[in-house]
Every structure is written in structure tokens, then in C-alpha cells.
Enzyme design. Structure first.
Site, PDB file in Angstrom:
ATOM      1  N   GLY A 212     -18.595  39.847 -20.206  1.00  0.00           N
ATOM      2  CA  GLY A 212     -19.913  39.836 -19.562  1.00  0.00           C
ATOM      3  C   GLY A 212     -20.063  38.624 -18.669  1.00  0.00           C
ATOM      4  N   ASN A 213     -21.272  38.319 -18.256  1.00  0.00           N
ATOM      5  CA  ASN A 213     -21.528  37.116 -17.468  1.00  0.00           C
ATOM      6  C   ASN A 213     -22.911  36.566 -17.792  1.00  0.00           C
ATOM      7  OD1 ASN A 213     -23.519  38.222 -15.489  1.00  0.00           O
ATOM      8  ND2 ASN A 213     -21.786  39.577 -15.016  1.00  0.00           N
ATOM      9  N   HIS A 214     -23.241  35.422 -17.183  1.00  0.00           N
ATOM     10  CA  HIS A 214     -24.458  34.697 -17.578  1.00  0.00           C
ATOM     11  C   HIS A 214     -25.723  35.200 -16.887  1.00  0.00           C
ATOM     12  CE1 HIS A 214     -22.514  31.818 -20.095  1.00  0.00           C
ATOM     13  NE2 HIS A 214     -21.666  31.454 -19.136  1.00  0.00           N
TER      14      HIS A 214
END
Ligand code: CTP
Length: 403
Positions: A212-214
Site C-alpha cells: 500500500g502507500n501513505h
């Protein structure tokens, strides 16, 4: 959420029996999220008390130019009051007050404020049926309409005189409904459908792990809220995010992976006028997703990744009349890279974020963007709260349709 939410409203009350209903009206304005200041003509105080209205509006009630009993009294600044307001509603509007409005007969604070008002003015007449039909009243209506004021028509029914007919002030609920409908019909993006992508995507590795990412989704949700506030119907397709929606004009479609976001976008795209890709979509996903949880049996572990579909580019490819907006997050050669993305993805506008700018990017309340349009006009913007950035983006869309 009501279109009246956040609106600054002056309620001008003149002296008719229907003034007693303004207590309910103020209550409904407050419930809708509006800020209310009440101005009363001296005669209206015979029908409803200032204390009731100040309590309900949570603001002092204004009725004279100054308080004669108080030697430290200050001038009630009608100009300031008028300029404060987003809208002024005169309810009940008696035949006398209507005539004063037409002629500029400025002998009380309500009329002085009316004459100073630059905002939209609505009036809800209230009088007996014969007064309502009198040529003098009809002439007042017509003159006020010419001034650009909006009539909230009186209703039919039993009147204070005991007679029955047209002339009752519209019921408070109906005044609210009238104002909401009128405001909605005048919103700049009324009738437009906007698709927005937001948040990260999660690409499964096994049943419990993902890449995923932030991204928090804040930028996309702010754009959605702002678009709805401007009257658009919004389809918000979001990856996992803790933000929710409260506005009925926003349909939230929750997705997890890039492929799900791709499918959802293509499901709605044909039908929309504008698409804004604010999501931080994963560029790669695991080539295979393990059916069972992967055990840590080996010393090292190689995960083979494959490219996801570029959603924005795919929308650009099949674009008809849609106004297509993309985001670009760059760390170097920002302008050149963004220009290339405009061409590669067939965009009308790109919103460029540079991670070199402090306060820009992921998981922050602020953003610093540069607009680049398809003709490569470049417009750098100041560092702003994401809500304000959202407004700037929506204004670009409004300008596009106004041009
Ligand atoms: N985007 C998308 N689908 C993807 C990847 C990106 O719709 N699979 C969209 C993003 O929502 C954003 C824009 O494309 O509006 C640009 O994303 P960005 O990550 O800056 O650029 P990429 O095209 O992925 O290129 P690169 O990562 O090589 O800079």
C-alpha cells in the site's frame, strides 16, 4: 447537508402576526447550519420577543440604530451588518415594509440594512387576502422583483382576520425548502456529474498482507465535498481511507485494489462530465496472490510484481467530452514530467505536487500545487490548506464551463 450550512443570514422581521412563526424559522436556519442575525422593526416586537429570537439565533437582536437607554451605546452599523450577510430574508414582509423597501423609506434599521445589502434578498409577504391582492401590493412585488429580490409566495389558508384566502406567510419549513431549492438551482456546478478517485490502493500479497502507500485520501475527499457544495453530483471512488461522506450528493464507492478502482471508474465514466484522479494508485501489484498466508520459511523472499492498469491513462484514451484532471507527484524535473503526463494520458489539466515543496504531498493537511493545462499554461499556487486547494481545482472546472 443543507445548502444553507455555513451561510450568514440576516432575518428581517416586520410587524405582522406571522412574526410569531419566525421563532421556528430561526430554529430551522440554525438546524441547517446557518449563522443568523435578526433585525426587528419596532412593530414586530408586539408579536414576538427579541429575547426569544436572540436565544434561538445565539446572537443579539438588532432593532434600533442605537440603544437610547444606554449612554455608552454604540451606533448599530447597518452597513457592516448588510456586508456580513450572504443573504437577507425579510419574513414576514408586511405591505408597509414592502412599500418602504420599494421607495427607500429608510426610517428603521431593517430598511437601512436592506438598502445597504449587496447580497441576495428574499421576502415572504404576509397580509390579509385583500391587502395581498391590492394593486399597491402587486406593484411592490413587481418593483422588488425588478430590483432582483426574490418573492417567497404567500400561502392560502385561514388568516388572522378570520377570513380564508391567499396571504398567509409561507410556513417556516416551506421557506427553508424554497431557499434551499433556489440556492441549489444557482450553484455553479448544478447539473454536472463528477467522478473523483481518492486514497491509496492495497494490492494483496496473501490473505493478510498487502502493498500500500501513505495516502490518506484527504485531497480526494476534500475535492468531493467542495464539488458537492458547488452543486455537482459526485461519484467518489476511494481506496481504503478513514474519511467518510455526509453529503447526500456524494456517492461513495469503496474499493481496495487498483483493478477494483479501474473497474469502478469505467463503470461510471461514460456518464460523467468531469473526472479527477486524485488517488495514489499502486503502479505494481504482486503477480500472484498466495491463497494461504506465506510462511517465513526462507531466509530471503522475492516478490514478483506486475504493472497495474493506469486508470487515468485509460480514461484519457476513451475520453469524449469529459474534462479530465490528473495529479502528478514528482521529485525532479517536475514541470517537464507533468507536461509529458498531460500528453501521455490525454489530460485537460494536471495538478502538480512537488515533494521538494515543504507542506506538499501525502498525509499532510496542506498542499502546494501548480496547475498546468493542456496548452501548457503554468500557474503556481501558494501553500494552502487542502480544502482551499480543492476550491481552486473546482474553480478551474467552473471557469472551463463558463468560458
Ligand atoms: N494514476 C492512475 N492509475 C495508476 C497510476 C496513476 O489513475 N495506475 C493516476 C493518479 O491518480 C494521478 C496520475 O495518474 O492522477 C499520476 O500519478 P503519478 O503516480 O504521479 O504518475 P504515474 O503515471 O504513475 O507515473 P510515475 O509514477 O512514473 O511518475
Amino acid at each position: 447537508m443543507s445548502v444553507l450550512s455555513g451561510k450568514k443570514i440576516i432575518l428581517g422581521i416586520s410587524g405582522g402576526i406571522a412574526a410569531y412563526k419566525t421563532a421556528a424559522l430561526v430554529r430551522l436556519f440554525i438546524k441547517a447550519g446557518a449563522h443568523v442575525q435578526v433585525i426587528m422593526t419596532p412593530a414586530s416586537k408586539d408579536f414576538v420577543t427579541p429575547l426569544t429570537l436572540s436565544t434561538l439565533s445565539k446572537n443579539p437582536v438588532h432593532s434600533t440604530f442605537y440603544n437610547e437607554d444606554d449612554e455608552n451605546a454604540q451606533w448599530n452599523n447597518h452597513v457592516e451588518l448588510a456586508l456580513w450577510a450572504d443573504m437577507m430574508i425579510i419574513a414576514p414582509a408586511t405591505a408597509n415594509t414592502l412599500s418602504k423597501m420599494v421607495n427607500g423609506n429608510c426610517d428603521n434599521l431593517l430598511i437601512a440594512t436592506y438598502l445597504s445589502a449587496k447580497c441576495a434578498v428574499y421576502f415572504a409577504p404576509a397580509m390579509d387576502l385583500d391587502m395581498y391582492k391590492h394593486p399597491s401590493t402587486i406593484a411592490s412585488f413587481s418593483a422588488l422583483k425588478q430590483f432582483g429580490n426574490v418573492i417567497i409566495p404567500a400561502e392560502s389558508g385561514e388568516l388572522a382576520s378570520g377570513l380564508s384566502g391567499e396571504g398567509r406567510m409561507a410556513e417556516p419549513e416551506n421557506i427553508i425548502a424554497f431557499l434551499e431549492a433556489d440556492l441549489s438551482s444557482k450553484l455553479p456546478l448544478k447539473g454536472k456529474k463528477i467522478l473523483i478517485t481518492a486514497g491509496p490502493t492495497y494490492e494483496a500479497i496473501d490473505p493478510v498482507r498487502f502493498i500500500g502507500n501513505h495516502s490518506s485520501g484527504k485531497m480526494g475527499f476534500d475535492i468531493a465535498n467542495c464539488a458537492a457544495k458547488f452543486g455537482a453530483e459526485v461519484i467518489l471512488i476511494s481506496g481504503p481511507s478513514h474519511y467518510g461522506v455526509t453529503n447526500d450528493a456524494i456517492k461513495l464507492v469503496k474499493v481496495v485494489s487498483a483493478q477494483e478502482m479501474y473497474d469502478a471508474c469505467h463503470h461510471y465514466y461514460n456518464d460523467v462530465d468531469v473526472a479527477i484522479a486524485a488517488a495514489a494508485v499502486a503502479d505494481y501489484r504482486p503477480k500472484t496472490v498466495a491463497v494461504q498466508k506465506i510462511k517465513k520459511s526462507d531466509e530471503s523472499f522475492i516478490l514478483e510484481l506486475e504493472k497495474t492498469n493506469d486508470i487515468l491513462a485509460s480514461l484519457g484514451k476513451i475520453k469524449k467530452n469529459q474534462f479530465l484532471i490528473g495529479f502528478a507527484l514528482e521529485t525532479e524535473n517536475e514541470i517537464e514530467n507533468a507536461k509529458l503526463k498531460i500528453q501521455k494520458k490525454n489530460l485537460d489539466l494536471i495538478v502538480l505536487n512537488s515533494l521538494q515543496d515543504e507542506g506538499a504531498g501525502f498525509a499532510k493537511p496542506t498542499n502546494k500545487i501548480t496547475f498546468i493545462d493542456k496548452n501548457f499554461n503554468i500557474e503556481p499556487m501558494e501553500l494552502k490548506a487542502k480544502e482551499e486547494v480543492a476550491t481552486d481545482i473546482l474553480n478551474k472546472i467552473i471557469n472551463h464551463y463558463d468560458a
